[in-house]
Enzyme design. Structure first.
Site, PDB file in Angstrom:
ATOM      1  N   ASP A   9       0.868  -1.168   0.000  1.00  0.00           N
ATOM      2  CA  ASP A   9       0.000   0.000   0.000  1.00  0.00           C
ATOM      3  C   ASP A   9       0.923   1.242   0.000  1.00  0.00           C
ATOM      4  O   ASP A   9       2.121   1.126   0.303  1.00  0.00           O
ATOM      5  CB  ASP A   9      -0.859  -0.027   1.271  1.00  0.00           C
ATOM      6  N   ASP A  11      -0.310   5.086   0.849  1.00  0.00           N
ATOM      7  CA  ASP A  11      -0.625   6.104   1.861  1.00  0.00           C
ATOM      8  C   ASP A  11      -0.696   5.499   3.249  1.00  0.00           C
ATOM      9  O   ASP A  11      -1.479   4.583   3.504  1.00  0.00           O
ATOM     10  CB  ASP A  11      -1.947   6.796   1.509  1.00  0.00           C
TER      11      ASP A  11
HETATM   12  C1  XBP Z   1      -5.504   5.997   0.322  1.00  0.00           C
HETATM   13  C2  XBP Z   1      -6.650   6.834   0.137  1.00  0.00           C
HETATM   14  C3  XBP Z   1      -6.615   7.869  -0.876  1.00  0.00           C
HETATM   15  C4  XBP Z   1      -5.820   9.104  -0.541  1.00  0.00           C
HETATM   16  C5  XBP Z   1      -6.149  10.167  -1.539  1.00  0.00           C
HETATM   17  O1  XBP Z   1      -5.931   4.742   0.886  1.00  0.00           O
HETATM   18  O2  XBP Z   1      -7.667   6.646   0.768  1.00  0.00           O
HETATM   19  O3  XBP Z   1      -7.927   8.286  -1.057  1.00  0.00           O
HETATM   20  O4  XBP Z   1      -6.186   9.581   0.745  1.00  0.00           O
HETATM   21  O5  XBP Z   1      -5.901   9.761  -2.820  1.00  0.00           O
HETATM   22  P1  XBP Z   1      -4.995   3.454   0.853  1.00  0.00           P
HETATM   23  P2  XBP Z   1      -6.674  10.368  -4.088  1.00  0.00           P
HETATM   24  O6  XBP Z   1      -3.762   3.813   1.611  1.00  0.00           O
HETATM   25  O7  XBP Z   1      -5.783   2.409   1.596  1.00  0.00           O
HETATM   26  O8  XBP Z   1      -4.758   3.061  -0.581  1.00  0.00           O
HETATM   27  O9  XBP Z   1      -7.173  11.734  -3.726  1.00  0.00           O
HETATM   28  O10 XBP Z   1      -5.643  10.400  -5.179  1.00  0.00           O
HETATM   29  O11 XBP Z   1      -7.814   9.444  -4.383  1.00  0.00           O
HETATM   30 MG    MG Z   2      -3.034   3.106   3.453  1.00  0.00          MG
END
Ligand code: XBP
Ligand code: MG
Length: 252
Positions: A9, A11
């Site tokens: 993953d 973020d």
């Molecule tokens: C990541 C997210 C994304 C980011 C924003 O979740 O939820 O929505 O916050 O990205 P994970 P975008 O780590 O579970 O993949 O604005 O580009 O959608």
């Molecule tokens: Mg995440």
């Protein structure tokens, strides 16, 4: 089973991008558009229950702004705001960025050297992944990953398993040959739904999530001199308390 690939993953897992990255960029996009929307740190924590930036904005309106007058073409407004938010977020990364979490670069380099394949499975927009890797890891780090599964490439975002299934299909591997790395309950549900064993590294937004089903829950991957704390899972055989490939191999 031989460990063939690590699937990450982005973020919250590779770097703590949410509070001081995505959140800030959303607020910049809202202000620039003249909207009175503002997401403070605790509110953003609640909004993280919905993954995907466009989906999150819609959820915010439904949940917190039922009386806000919707334009006739709400989809177009959301798309414009999301494009602006991506521009602000990638600019923020290029201005000095957000550091990778402890142990991430070490583990990626160790996997590369050992021929263990690397992939990404994230709900965020592809440009954001490229910018983070380029500015926080190495200019060519994009090429370290055989598959970068991101954003709208699958219609159903995490907690749906689709993005992990997509990555596995592109890798042509079965889930039992791979290990997933996540930071959130939605991410864990997605990875588990695709049949993957999952290592969790928690962060401030996710420490109270339900991580039952995770193979290992750590505070971070650890570095020599900065050992991880293990929050749940089988006791690790690695006395160093640094998450490395030898520990990863004991988990598949
Ligand atoms: C990541 C997210 C994304 C980011 C924003 O979740 O939820 O929505 O916050 O990205 P994970 P975008 O780590 O579970 O993949 O604005 O580009 O959608
Ligand atoms: Mg995440």
């Amino acid at each position: 089973m031989t460990l063939a690939a690590l699937i990450f993953d982005v973020d919250g897992t590779l770097a703590d991008t949410e509070r001081d990255g995505h959140r800030v960029a959303f607020n910049q996009a809202f202000a620039e558009a003249g909207l009175d929307w503002h997401w403070d740190v605790p509110r953003y924590g609640e909004l993280l229950a919905v993954t995907g930036g466009k989906e999150r904005m819609r959820h915010y309106l439904d949940r917190y702004r039922p009386d806000w007058p919707r334009p006739t073409d709400l989809d177009a407004l959301i798309a414009r705001l999301h494009a602006a938010k991506t521009r602000h977020y990638t600019a923020l990364l290029s201005e000095g960025g957000i550091p990778l979490r402890p142990g991430v670069e070490r583990l990626l380099r160790e996997a590369r050297a050992a021929g263990v394949r690397l992939a990404i499975a994230t709900t965020t927009t592809p440009e954001n992944v490229t910018a983070l890797l380029a500015h926080s890891l190495a200019p060519e780090a994009h090429s370290w990953f055989e598959v970068i599964a991101a954003g709208d490439i699958v219609p159903a975002k995490k907690p749906a398993p689709d993005i992990y299934r997509y990555a596995l299909e592109k890798l042509r591997l079965s889930p039992t040959e791979c290990l997933a790395f996540e930071d959130s309950e939605n991410g864990l549900l997605a990875a588990r739904g695709a049949g993957l064993r999952t290592v969790i590294t928690i962060n401030d937004y996710t420490r109270d999530h339900d991580f039952s089903g995770a193979t290992l829950v750590l505070d971070q991957l650890g570095e020599p001199g900065q050992p991880f704390s293990q929050l749940s899972g089988q006791p690790s055989g690695n006395g160093m308390r640094v998450f490395d490939l030898s520990l990863a191999r004991t988990l598949v």
